[in-house]
Motif scaffolding. Structure first.
Motif, PDB file in Angstrom:
ATOM      1  N   GLY A  93       0.794  -1.226   0.000  1.00 31.03           N
ATOM      2  CA  GLY A  93       0.000   0.000   0.000  1.00 31.03           C
ATOM      3  C   GLY A  93       0.824   1.272   0.000  1.00 31.03           C
ATOM      4  N   VAL A  94       2.147   1.159  -0.013  1.00 31.79           N
ATOM      5  CA  VAL A  94       3.042   2.316  -0.004  1.00 31.79           C
ATOM      6  C   VAL A  94       3.575   2.541  -1.416  1.00 31.79           C
ATOM      7  CG1 VAL A  94       5.158   3.297   0.961  1.00 31.79           C
ATOM      8  CG2 VAL A  94       3.699   1.819   2.368  1.00 31.79           C
ATOM      9  N   ALA A  95       3.575   3.784  -1.877  1.00 33.91           N
ATOM     10  CA  ALA A  95       4.102   4.089  -3.200  1.00 33.91           C
ATOM     11  C   ALA A  95       5.560   3.659  -3.294  1.00 33.91           C
ATOM     12  CB  ALA A  95       3.976   5.580  -3.487  1.00 33.91           C
ATOM     13  N   ALA A  96       5.881   2.915  -4.339  1.00 33.36           N
ATOM     14  CA  ALA A  96       7.226   2.363  -4.504  1.00 33.36           C
ATOM     15  C   ALA A  96       8.081   3.258  -5.384  1.00 33.36           C
ATOM     16  CB  ALA A  96       7.149   0.959  -5.101  1.00 33.36           C
ATOM     17  N   THR A  97       9.383   3.215  -5.144  1.00 27.18           N
ATOM     18  CA  THR A  97      10.366   3.925  -5.957  1.00 27.18           C
ATOM     19  C   THR A  97      10.946   2.982  -6.993  1.00 27.18           C
ATOM     20  OG1 THR A  97      10.972   5.384  -4.125  1.00 27.18           O
ATOM     21  CG2 THR A  97      12.563   5.173  -5.910  1.00 27.18           C
ATOM     22  N   LEU A  98      11.017   3.439  -8.228  1.00 29.77           N
ATOM     23  CA  LEU A  98      11.652   2.666  -9.295  1.00 29.77           C
ATOM     24  C   LEU A  98      13.143   2.970  -9.292  1.00 29.77           C
ATOM     25  CD1 LEU A  98      11.680   0.957 -11.922  1.00 29.77           C
ATOM     26  CD2 LEU A  98      11.152   3.079 -13.156  1.00 29.77           C
ATOM     27  N   HIS A  99      13.973   1.941  -9.154  1.00 33.09           N
ATOM     28  CA  HIS A  99      15.421   2.128  -9.120  1.00 33.09           C
ATOM     29  C   HIS A  99      16.093   1.828 -10.452  1.00 33.09           C
ATOM     30  CE1 HIS A  99      15.271   2.790  -4.846  1.00 33.09           C
ATOM     31  NE2 HIS A  99      14.636   1.648  -4.668  1.00 33.09           N
ATOM     32  N   VAL A 100      15.620   0.832 -11.167  1.00 30.96           N
ATOM     33  CA  VAL A 100      16.209   0.484 -12.450  1.00 30.96           C
ATOM     34  C   VAL A 100      15.192  -0.326 -13.242  1.00 30.96           C
ATOM     35  CG1 VAL A 100      17.297  -1.587 -11.449  1.00 30.96           C
ATOM     36  CG2 VAL A 100      18.186  -0.641 -13.589  1.00 30.96           C
ATOM     37  N   SER A 101      15.164  -0.115 -14.548  1.00 32.42           N
ATOM     38  CA  SER A 101      14.264  -0.894 -15.404  1.00 32.42           C
ATOM     39  C   SER A 101      14.918  -1.121 -16.761  1.00 32.42           C
ATOM     40  CB  SER A 101      12.916  -0.181 -15.589  1.00 32.42           C
ATOM     41  OG  SER A 101      13.090   1.034 -16.304  1.00 32.42           O
ATOM     42  N   ARG A 102      14.439  -2.144 -17.436  1.00 31.00           N
ATOM     43  CA  ARG A 102      14.875  -2.425 -18.808  1.00 31.00           C
ATOM     44  C   ARG A 102      13.644  -2.851 -19.582  1.00 31.00           C
ATOM     45  NH1 ARG A 102      20.115  -1.908 -21.068  1.00 31.00           N
ATOM     46  NH2 ARG A 102      20.073  -2.848 -23.148  1.00 31.00           N
ATOM     47  N   THR A 103      13.289  -2.097 -20.621  1.00 30.57           N
ATOM     48  CA  THR A 103      12.088  -2.387 -21.392  1.00 30.57           C
ATOM     49  C   THR A 103      12.442  -2.629 -22.850  1.00 30.57           C
ATOM     50  OG1 THR A 103      11.693  -0.016 -21.753  1.00 30.57           O
ATOM     51  CG2 THR A 103      10.605  -1.036 -19.865  1.00 30.57           C
ATOM     52  N   ARG A 104      11.801  -3.624 -23.412  1.00 33.88           N
ATOM     53  CA  ARG A 104      11.947  -3.942 -24.824  1.00 33.88           C
ATOM     54  C   ARG A 104      10.737  -4.791 -25.218  1.00 33.88           C
ATOM     55  NH1 ARG A 104      15.282  -6.432 -27.578  1.00 33.88           N
ATOM     56  NH2 ARG A 104      13.552  -7.576 -28.512  1.00 33.88           N
ATOM     57  N   VAL A 105      10.474  -4.910 -26.495  1.00 33.41           N
ATOM     58  CA  VAL A 105       9.359  -5.737 -26.949  1.00 33.41           C
ATOM     59  C   VAL A 105       9.588  -7.172 -26.497  1.00 33.41           C
ATOM     60  CG1 VAL A 105       8.129  -6.632 -28.937  1.00 33.41           C
ATOM     61  CG2 VAL A 105       8.901  -4.255 -28.931  1.00 33.41           C
ATOM     62  N   CYS A 108      10.369  -7.169 -20.271  1.00 33.49           N
ATOM     63  CA  CYS A 108      10.642  -5.971 -19.482  1.00 33.49           C
ATOM     64  C   CYS A 108      10.823  -6.365 -18.021  1.00 33.49           C
ATOM     65  CB  CYS A 108       9.492  -4.973 -19.574  1.00 33.49           C
ATOM     66  SG  CYS A 108       9.100  -4.427 -21.262  1.00 33.49           S
ATOM     67  N   SER A 109      11.667  -5.645 -17.308  1.00 35.42           N
ATOM     68  CA  SER A 109      11.890  -5.943 -15.896  1.00 35.42           C
ATOM     69  C   SER A 109      12.296  -4.688 -15.146  1.00 35.42           C
ATOM     70  CB  SER A 109      12.963  -7.027 -15.728  1.00 35.42           C
ATOM     71  OG  SER A 109      14.161  -6.651 -16.372  1.00 35.42           O
ATOM     72  N   ALA A 110      12.137  -4.719 -13.821  1.00 37.46           N
ATOM     73  CA  ALA A 110      12.454  -3.551 -12.992  1.00 37.46           C
ATOM     74  C   ALA A 110      12.677  -3.994 -11.551  1.00 37.46           C
ATOM     75  CB  ALA A 110      11.318  -2.529 -13.066  1.00 37.46           C
ATOM     76  N   ILE A 111      13.375  -3.145 -10.798  1.00 37.69           N
ATOM     77  CA  ILE A 111      13.513  -3.326  -9.351  1.00 37.69           C
ATOM     78  C   ILE A 111      12.933  -2.104  -8.677  1.00 37.69           C
ATOM     79  CG2 ILE A 111      15.075  -3.652  -7.413  1.00 37.69           C
ATOM     80  CD1 ILE A 111      17.020  -5.035  -9.247  1.00 37.69           C
ATOM     81  N   ILE A 112      12.011  -2.341  -7.748  1.00 41.79           N
ATOM     82  CA  ILE A 112      11.336  -1.271  -7.020  1.00 41.79           C
ATOM     83  C   ILE A 112      11.502  -1.501  -5.517  1.00 41.79           C
ATOM     84  CG2 ILE A 112       9.642  -0.860  -8.850  1.00 41.79           C
ATOM     85  CD1 ILE A 112       7.630  -2.533  -7.255  1.00 41.79           C
ATOM     86  N   SER A 113      11.258  -0.459  -4.727  1.00 41.43           N
ATOM     87  CA  SER A 113      11.309  -0.624  -3.269  1.00 41.43           C
ATOM     88  C   SER A 113      10.391   0.364  -2.594  1.00 41.43           C
ATOM     89  CB  SER A 113      12.740  -0.444  -2.741  1.00 41.43           C
ATOM     90  OG  SER A 113      13.080   0.932  -2.653  1.00 41.43           O
ATOM     91  N   ALA A 114      10.053   0.068  -1.338  1.00 41.10           N
ATOM     92  CA  ALA A 114       9.255   0.967  -0.513  1.00 41.10           C
ATOM     93  C   ALA A 114       9.563   0.685   0.948  1.00 41.10           C
ATOM     94  CB  ALA A 114       7.758   0.785  -0.775  1.00 41.10           C
ATOM     95  N   ASP A 115       9.461   1.714   1.780  1.00 34.07           N
ATOM     96  CA  ASP A 115       9.608   1.559   3.230  1.00 34.07           C
ATOM     97  C   ASP A 115       8.284   1.057   3.786  1.00 34.07           C
ATOM     98  OD1 ASP A 115      12.241   2.523   3.140  1.00 34.07           O
ATOM     99  OD2 ASP A 115      11.554   4.597   3.294  1.00 34.07           O
ATOM    100  N   VAL A 116       8.289  -0.187   4.266  1.00 35.40           N
ATOM    101  CA  VAL A 116       7.057  -0.821   4.757  1.00 35.40           C
ATOM    102  C   VAL A 116       7.358  -1.387   6.146  1.00 35.40           C
ATOM    103  CG1 VAL A 116       5.216  -2.457   4.238  1.00 35.40           C
ATOM    104  CG2 VAL A 116       6.529  -1.449   2.358  1.00 35.40           C
ATOM    105  N   PRO A 117       7.183  -0.610   7.194  1.00 35.63           N
ATOM    106  CA  PRO A 117       7.588  -1.052   8.531  1.00 35.63           C
ATOM    107  C   PRO A 117       6.657  -2.068   9.180  1.00 35.63           C
ATOM    108  CG  PRO A 117       6.616   1.132   8.635  1.00 35.63           C
ATOM    109  CD  PRO A 117       6.738   0.793   7.183  1.00 35.63           C
ATOM    110  N   THR A 118       5.414  -2.146   8.756  1.00 36.33           N
ATOM    111  CA  THR A 118       4.444  -3.019   9.424  1.00 36.33           C
ATOM    112  C   THR A 118       3.939  -4.108   8.488  1.00 36.33           C
ATOM    113  OG1 THR A 118       2.593  -1.576   8.826  1.00 36.33           O
ATOM    114  CG2 THR A 118       3.706  -1.136  10.915  1.00 36.33           C
TER     115      THR A 118
END
Length: 243
Positions: A93-105, A108-118
């Motif tokens: 439920g926390v908005a995630a930050t996109l750190h890196v992505s690679r898109t092509r036909v 596609c892939s990406a790494i995301i993160s968010a601070d989720v303490p609970t």
């Protein structure tokens, strides 16, 4: 009043450097008292072969709650006829930050993160700028004790007609590396990794996805991280290092 201790330092080659991690011996057992701790969350992979714009994966494991816990997720998606970009994502439920992505036909892939303490589990959802044939979560990692707000380095690779892929990643001392993504074809083919330990892998008719990590790496510049498979495939992989 209890206050956070300053980061311990050590003298290395005449230069003072942050010591990360540090350990203390407690009742005959070495325990970490400073530095990050990363834990792959078993059975966190989730896949969908539905044609959607927003993909929602519920009940993903996050591990024990912690005030400084960051959840890192490797995600992927596939559209056979056009490129789709990530519009937004949430973790627990926390908005995630996109750190890196690679898109092509086709991959596609990406790494995301968010601070989720609970919460010990939650929903990972992401929205693309158009419909896709399939998508998923390739792996979830819970990290505590990060010394830095942003990754140390990121890298990505993607292509077609290949049976292997690799990235060159700079690694921080006492940190970790994560890499993941997908290869696409009409038949599954296992991924074989170098440097990182594969944590999970799954296949559907259209793709194979996996992720892996290497904890507590030494300071390294230009570390090669590779993945290979049988046959000629479209692929997309992303990586980051952090401390």
């Amino acid at each position: 009043m209890w206050k956070q201790a300053l980061v311990p330092s050590v003298r290395d080659g005449g230069v003072w450097k942050a010591a990360n991690p540090c350990y203390v011996r407690d009742a005959g057992v070495w325990k970490r008292f400073h530095g990050q701790a990363i834990a792959y969350q078993a059975s966190s992979m989730a896949r969908s072969s539905s044609t959607l714009t927003t993909y929602t994966f519920t009940a993903r494991p996050f591990g024990p709650a912690a005030a400084d816990r960051k959840i890192i997720a490797v995600i992927y998606w596939e559209q056979a006829s056009s490129v789709r970009d990530l519009v937004s994502a949430t973790i627990g439920g926390v908005a995630a930050t996109l750190h890196v992505s690679r898109t092509r036909v086709g991959a596609c892939s990406a790494i995301i993160s968010a601070d989720v303490p609970t919460g010990t589990s939650g929903t990972i959802a992401f929205t693309l700028d158009g419909g896709c044939n399939s998508a998923g979560v390739a792996g979830v990692y819970a990290v505590t004790g990060l010394a830095n707000a942003a990754p140390h380095h990121t890298a990505s690779t993607g292509g077609t007609g290949a049976s292997s892929a690799s990235v060159t990643l700079n690694l921080p001392g006492g940190g970790f590396a994560i890499m993941g993504g997908m290869s696409a074809s009409n038949a599954s083919a296992p991924h074989d990794w170098s440097f990182v330990t594969e944590n999970e892998e799954g296949s559907e008719t259209r793709h194979t996805a996996s992720s892996g990590h290497n904890p507590e790496t030494v300071l390294t510049t230009g570390q090669s991280i590779g993945v290979s498979w049988s046959g000629s495939r479209i692929y997309s992989f992303v990586a980051l290092s952090w401390a």
